[in-house]
Scaffold this motif. Structure first.
Motif, PDB file in Angstrom:
ATOM      1  N   THR A   1     -10.552  -7.054   2.297  1.00  0.00           N
ATOM      2  CA  THR A   1     -11.338  -6.511   1.185  1.00  0.00           C
ATOM      3  C   THR A   1     -11.867  -5.130   1.528  1.00  0.00           C
ATOM      4  O   THR A   1     -11.751  -4.185   0.738  1.00  0.00           O
ATOM      5  N   LYS A   2     -12.441  -5.003   2.710  1.00  0.00           N
ATOM      6  CA  LYS A   2     -13.057  -3.734   3.126  1.00  0.00           C
ATOM      7  C   LYS A   2     -12.033  -2.607   3.199  1.00  0.00           C
ATOM      8  O   LYS A   2     -12.320  -1.468   2.807  1.00  0.00           O
TER       9      LYS A   2
ATOM     10  N   TYR B   1     -15.300   2.934  -2.123  1.00  0.00           N
ATOM     11  CA  TYR B   1     -16.382   1.981  -2.347  1.00  0.00           C
ATOM     12  C   TYR B   1     -16.886   1.419  -1.024  1.00  0.00           C
ATOM     13  O   TYR B   1     -16.133   1.292  -0.057  1.00  0.00           O
TER      14      TYR B   1
ATOM     15  N   LEU C   1     -18.944  -1.959   0.792  1.00  0.00           N
ATOM     16  CA  LEU C   1     -18.943  -3.415   0.633  1.00  0.00           C
ATOM     17  C   LEU C   1     -20.266  -3.996   1.107  1.00  0.00           C
ATOM     18  O   LEU C   1     -20.773  -3.614   2.168  1.00  0.00           O
TER      19      LEU C   1
ATOM     20  N   ILE D   1     -19.514  -2.644  -3.953  1.00  0.00           N
ATOM     21  CA  ILE D   1     -18.957  -3.909  -4.430  1.00  0.00           C
ATOM     22  C   ILE D   1     -19.601  -5.048  -3.647  1.00  0.00           C
ATOM     23  O   ILE D   1     -19.757  -4.962  -2.421  1.00  0.00           O
TER      24      ILE D   1
ATOM     25  N   ALA E   1      -9.806  -7.186  -3.953  1.00  0.00           N
ATOM     26  CA  ALA E   1     -10.402  -5.850  -4.083  1.00  0.00           C
ATOM     27  C   ALA E   1      -9.585  -4.977  -5.033  1.00  0.00           C
ATOM     28  O   ALA E   1     -10.137  -4.265  -5.884  1.00  0.00           O
TER      29      ALA E   1
ATOM     30  N   LEU F   1     -11.329  -1.361  -0.360  1.00  0.00           N
ATOM     31  CA  LEU F   1     -12.496  -0.711  -0.954  1.00  0.00           C
ATOM     32  C   LEU F   1     -12.770   0.648  -0.309  1.00  0.00           C
ATOM     33  O   LEU F   1     -13.123   1.607  -0.993  1.00  0.00           O
TER      34      LEU F   1
ATOM     35  N   ILE G   1     -11.026  -3.320  -8.596  1.00  0.00           N
ATOM     36  CA  ILE G   1     -11.022  -1.879  -8.855  1.00  0.00           C
ATOM     37  C   ILE G   1     -10.286  -1.588 -10.169  1.00  0.00           C
ATOM     38  O   ILE G   1     -10.706  -0.734 -10.961  1.00  0.00           O
TER      39      ILE G   1
END
Length: 327
Positions: free
Chosen positions: A81-82, A90, A92, A62, A296, A85, A300
């Motif tokens: 965000t991390k 995912y 980053l 992402i 995030a 994810l 998703i």
């Protein structure tokens, strides 16, 4: 660079057999798979991620696009965000600059979180038309492949302006962000509405740039307006970094001017440094980590084909000693 064609040649098998073996397919015997993997290791074969993503149509990466990386704002946002994810499998990648925009049309990433004014609205809409999944944090766009997770800028700016007016101030300075900033425009609109409905209130706008230097320049301008520098002024800086720049300028050039008495300052963002200012900076607070995490989560969901609703990050006022009753 070694390709699967090179492995096939050395193993004396077809390219498709190598592909099956590298991807663990049961179509190839264990003995043949082991021999192909040994040859791949011997040749230092590295899978071509771009080619693989064309086949699978996913990269499990992402992109977060930012206008720049300056200031102390982005750490909590990106951490939030991390965390989400990573939970979802995912990785980053954080990008800045127009050259990085090609990562979307070239499908080097599965989706993007946008906090970058260098993207045009039409550009983002065209990406969405082509099926790219986007979450925007800095604008309002209507498209089935775009979700909005916006900060409640207007509510925060109204809280700040109304608080200054409650303290008896009728002359309000505001120090804005960059011209292209969605957040800055929203905050200015809200402050203007508060001032227009308050009898005898006056609004003076100073253009800023969301950095300490802009706060220092604004403080210089305000002190010049006050002649002696000992009149009671109220200032709403559209972020904490500019407010701290104002603190720095006053401490260095006007040490006799008391913040919270002769000049009343309120910021926006509640960055960690704001809690260490003397006096403590009044500011607008919200969770930057939650903002990043929610962005995030929404992205998703978009990628998974789930239905999503636009979200808003709510704000509160933290009353510090940098604002006091006007004498």
């Amino acid at each position: 660079m070694v390709s699967i064609k090179d492995i096939a040649k050395q193993a004396r098998v077809s390219i498709s057999t190598v592909s099956y073996a590298l991807n663990g397919s049961p179509k190839v015997t264990d003995e043949t798979t082991a021999r192909i993997l040994a040859i791949a290791k011997e040749l230092n074969y590295v899978p071509n991620a771009a080619a693989r993503s064309l086949k699978t149509r996913e990269t499990k990466i992402i992109g977060v696009f930012l206008t720049d990386f300056s200031g102390a704002f982005y750490g909590d946002l990106l951490q939030g965000t991390k965390e989400i994810l990573t939970q979802k499998g995912y990785d980053l990648i954080v990008c800045s600059g127009k050259q990085s925009h090609r990562m979307l049309p070239e499908r080097m990433i599965d989706g993007a979180i946008i906090l970058d004014e260098t993207f045009g609205n039409e550009q983002l809409l065209s990406y969405a038309d082509r099926g790219h999944k986007l979450v925007v944090l800095d604008r309002e766009l209507s498209h089935s492949n775009i979700n909005q997770v916006l900060l409640d800028n207007k509510a925060g700016a109204m809280l700040a302006a109304e608080y200054l007016i409650e303290q008896g101030h009728r002359k309000l300075y505001v120090v804005t962000g960059p011209n292209g900033s969605y957040d800055s425009k929203q905050r200015l609109q809200a402050v203007t509405q508060v001032v227009e409905r308050t009898a005898g209130a006056q609004l003076i706008v100073i253009e800023g740039d969301f950095n300490k230097a802009a706060g220092e320049r604004a403080a210089e301008r305000i002190m010049a307006d006050s002649n002696s520098g000992l009149v009671s002024s109220a200032v709403f800086c559209f972020n904490d970094e500019m407010a701290i720049g104002m603190f720095n300028y006053l401490s260095e050039h006007h040490p006799n001017v008391k913040i919270g008495e002769q000049i009343h300052i309120i910021g926006f963002d509640n960055m960690e440094l704001a809690s260490y200012t003397q006096p403590r900076l009044s500011t607008i607070d919200y969770s930057k980590r939650k903002w990043g995490a929610l962005a995030a989560e929404q992205l998703i969901k978009l990628i998974s084909g789930d239905t999503v609703e636009h979200e808003r990050i709510y704000v509160t006022l933290i009353k510090g000693c940098s604002v006091g009753s006007e004498k």
